[in-house]
Design a protein around this motif. Structure first.
Motif, mmCIF file in Angstrom:
data_model
loop_
_atom_site.group_PDB
_atom_site.id
_atom_site.type_symbol
_atom_site.label_atom_id
_atom_site.label_comp_id
_atom_site.label_asym_id
_atom_site.label_seq_id
_atom_site.Cartn_x
_atom_site.Cartn_y
_atom_site.Cartn_z
ATOM 1 N N MET A 31 68.493 -43.164 116.607
ATOM 2 C CA MET A 31 69.012 -41.833 116.313
ATOM 3 C C MET A 31 68.211 -41.183 115.195
ATOM 4 N N LYS A 32 68.250 -39.875 115.133
ATOM 5 C CA LYS A 32 67.713 -39.119 114.010
ATOM 6 C C LYS A 32 68.828 -38.985 112.981
ATOM 7 N N LEU A 33 68.461 -39.076 111.698
ATOM 8 C CA LEU A 33 69.467 -39.152 110.647
ATOM 9 C C LEU A 33 69.420 -37.969 109.692
ATOM 10 N N VAL A 34 70.584 -37.437 109.399
ATOM 11 C CA VAL A 34 70.749 -36.499 108.291
ATOM 12 C C VAL A 34 71.693 -37.189 107.310
ATOM 13 N N LEU A 35 71.138 -37.650 106.188
ATOM 14 C CA LEU A 35 71.884 -38.403 105.201
ATOM 15 C C LEU A 35 72.298 -37.489 104.056
ATOM 16 N N VAL A 36 73.564 -37.561 103.689
ATOM 17 C CA VAL A 36 74.133 -36.654 102.692
ATOM 18 C C VAL A 36 74.771 -37.469 101.576
ATOM 19 N N ASP A 37 74.500 -37.091 100.326
ATOM 20 C CA ASP A 37 75.135 -37.772 99.200
ATOM 21 C C ASP A 37 75.088 -36.871 97.978
ATOM 22 N N ILE A 38 76.060 -37.057 97.080
ATOM 23 C CA ILE A 38 76.093 -36.285 95.839
ATOM 24 C C ILE A 38 75.151 -36.876 94.792
ATOM 25 N N ASP A 39 74.813 -38.169 94.948
ATOM 26 C CA ASP A 39 73.967 -38.873 93.987
ATOM 27 C C ASP A 39 72.510 -38.786 94.431
ATOM 28 N N LYS A 40 71.706 -38.062 93.665
ATOM 29 C CA LYS A 40 70.311 -37.818 94.038
ATOM 30 C C LYS A 40 69.507 -39.102 94.151
ATOM 31 N N GLU A 41 69.667 -40.017 93.200
ATOM 32 C CA GLU A 41 68.891 -41.261 93.220
ATOM 33 C C GLU A 41 69.274 -42.137 94.406
ATOM 34 N N ASP A 42 70.560 -42.272 94.657
ATOM 35 C CA ASP A 42 71.008 -43.062 95.807
ATOM 36 C C ASP A 42 70.477 -42.464 97.108
ATOM 37 N N LEU A 43 70.537 -41.151 97.200
ATOM 38 C CA LEU A 43 70.085 -40.465 98.406
ATOM 39 C C LEU A 43 68.590 -40.680 98.631
ATOM 40 N N GLN A 44 67.808 -40.520 97.578
ATOM 41 C CA GLN A 44 66.362 -40.703 97.705
ATOM 42 C C GLN A 44 66.019 -42.126 98.115
ATOM 43 N N ALA A 45 66.746 -43.091 97.561
ATOM 44 C CA ALA A 45 66.502 -44.491 97.914
ATOM 45 C C ALA A 45 66.832 -44.748 99.384
ATOM 46 N N ALA A 46 67.934 -44.155 99.860
ATOM 47 C CA ALA A 46 68.322 -44.330 101.263
ATOM 48 C C ALA A 46 67.300 -43.688 102.197
ATOM 49 N N VAL A 47 66.880 -42.478 101.873
ATOM 50 C CA VAL A 47 65.887 -41.788 102.701
ATOM 51 C C VAL A 47 64.589 -42.576 102.742
ATOM 52 N N SER A 48 64.145 -43.067 101.585
ATOM 53 C CA SER A 48 62.919 -43.857 101.509
ATOM 54 C C SER A 48 63.017 -45.119 102.363
ATOM 55 N N PHE A 49 64.173 -45.762 102.327
ATOM 56 C CA PHE A 49 64.400 -46.976 103.123
ATOM 57 C C PHE A 49 64.142 -46.708 104.604
ATOM 58 N N PHE A 50 64.681 -45.604 105.095
ATOM 59 C CA PHE A 50 64.538 -45.301 106.525
ATOM 60 C C PHE A 50 63.147 -44.752 106.870
ATOM 61 N N GLU A 51 62.566 -43.999 105.956
ATOM 62 C CA GLU A 51 61.204 -43.507 106.202
ATOM 63 C C GLU A 51 60.230 -44.658 106.377
ATOM 64 N N LYS A 52 60.394 -45.700 105.570
ATOM 65 C CA LYS A 52 59.502 -46.863 105.663
ATOM 66 C C LYS A 52 59.655 -47.592 107.001
ATOM 67 N N THR A 58 66.347 -36.987 107.311
ATOM 68 C CA THR A 58 66.389 -35.889 106.346
ATOM 69 C C THR A 58 67.501 -36.171 105.351
ATOM 70 N N GLY A 59 67.236 -35.947 104.073
ATOM 71 C CA GLY A 59 68.250 -36.130 103.044
ATOM 72 C C GLY A 59 68.741 -34.792 102.528
ATOM 73 N N VAL A 60 70.052 -34.698 102.270
ATOM 74 C CA VAL A 60 70.647 -33.478 101.732
ATOM 75 C C VAL A 60 71.533 -33.850 100.549
ATOM 76 N N GLU A 61 71.146 -33.419 99.354
ATOM 77 C CA GLU A 61 71.987 -33.622 98.180
ATOM 78 C C GLU A 61 73.133 -32.616 98.248
ATOM 79 N N CYS A 62 74.364 -33.092 98.216
ATOM 80 C CA CYS A 62 75.479 -32.206 98.524
ATOM 81 C C CYS A 62 76.781 -32.715 97.911
ATOM 82 N N ASP A 63 77.557 -31.803 97.346
ATOM 83 C CA ASP A 63 78.915 -32.087 96.896
ATOM 84 C C ASP A 63 79.850 -31.623 98.006
ATOM 85 N N VAL A 64 80.342 -32.549 98.803
ATOM 86 C CA VAL A 64 81.108 -32.182 99.993
ATOM 87 C C VAL A 64 82.518 -31.682 99.665
ATOM 88 N N THR A 65 82.889 -31.670 98.383
ATOM 89 C CA THR A 65 84.177 -31.072 98.017
ATOM 90 C C THR A 65 84.086 -29.554 97.954
#
Length: 284
Positions: A31-52, A58-65
């Motif tokens: 699947m293609k992934l759109v990963l969303v998180d409020i924590d920028k560092e966690d999000l970048q680490a997750a995106v990097s994991f999948f890119e490798k 695609t990562g989106v920094e977001c406050d879903v509240t």
């Protein structure tokens, strides 16, 4: 939903925990992934994991509240991939404290994270899925705390029960229009996630710590209790597969801990008998 290849998964709270584990299973299904998180560092680490791993992500920094932030999240998914086939409303927090002591700002935060974030996402994504007129799935992450109750966590129980009811009622509405969208609600017990470290995800507008509660016994003991039950919970490694197997089998309620089945049944039985909560029996 069984055909995942090249479909688009939009996952909130994807920087760690359930969101990240589900994302790994989605990636394994191409699947293609759109990963969303409020924590920028966690999000970048997750995106990097999948890119490798060569995943289209695609990562989106977001406050879903915040509804406008969710609008940005959904718009990014559509702009990048043109569709949303699998929505995972996973973001959430667990805040302890009795109703007469828990600050109102914490009620606003937990209702926003555990309930309204799911409302905001479904309000925007369901029309897209209906227009696509293809096989789609929505997973709302609740908790076994949405099926039973205990003491010390009224805000958590209230929002998780609301999430379960929201998912059930929305499923009825989708069936009423003969939609191809299927729904599931994930109700896990204690799992080794990062849920007890909720304070590191607290939005700026909820940062006022002047209320005496934040220096109280209830606040610190609640945090210690949460840390214990999470860190001694079920290992997280099997969760993603359990969830995706449930999606493939079109299970509505996806559970993880059979030991809670007796408590769920006991609660329903006592409701029908008109019995109320009994703390002695709960602790017994």
């Amino acid at each position: 939903m069984r055909d995942f290849k090249d479909k688009v998964a939009l996952i909130t709270g994807a920087g760690n925990g359930f969101g990240f584990e589900i994302a790994k299973e989605c990636a394994d299904r191409e699947m293609k992934l759109v990963l969303v998180d409020i924590d920028k560092e966690d999000l970048q680490a997750a995106v990097s994991f999948f890119e490798k791993k060569g995943v289209d992500v695609t990562g989106v920094e977001c406050d879903v509240t915040l509804d406008l932030e969710v609008e940005k999240m959904v718009s990014t998914a559509i702009e990048n991939y043109g569709s949303i086939d699998f929505l995972v409303n996973n973001a959430g927090v667990a805040i302890p404290g009795p109703v007469w002591k828990l600050p109102v700002q914490d009620w606003d935060w937990i209702v926003g994270a555990n309930l309204m974030s799911q409302v905001y996402a479904m309000k925007r994504v369901i029309p897209i899925m209906i227009k696509q007129d293809s096989e789609c799935h929505i997973l709302n992450v609740a908790s076994v705390a949405g099926l039973i109750t205990s003491n010390g966590m009224p805000a958590y129980h209230a929002t998780k029960h609301a999430s379960v009811a929201l998912t059930e009622s929305t499923s009825y509405d989708l069936q009423a229009i003969n939609s191809k969208i299927k729904m599931s609600v994930f109700c896990p017990g204690f799992v080794q996630t990062d849920l007890h470290n909720y304070e590191r995800h607290r939005p700026e507008r909820f940062m006022d710590k002047s209320d005496p509660y934040y220096s109280s016994y209830e606040y610190f003991s609640g945090q210690k209790r949460a840390e214990f039950v999470i860190t001694t919970g079920m290992p997280i490694e099997s969760i993603g597969l359990s969830v995706m197997n449930g999606i493939e089998e079109e299970q509505f309620y996806i559970l993880t801990h059979p030991l809670y089945n007796t408590l769920i049944g006991k609660r329903v039985k006592e409701m029908l008998e008109g019995k109320g909560p009994d703390l002695v029996a709960l602790r017994g």
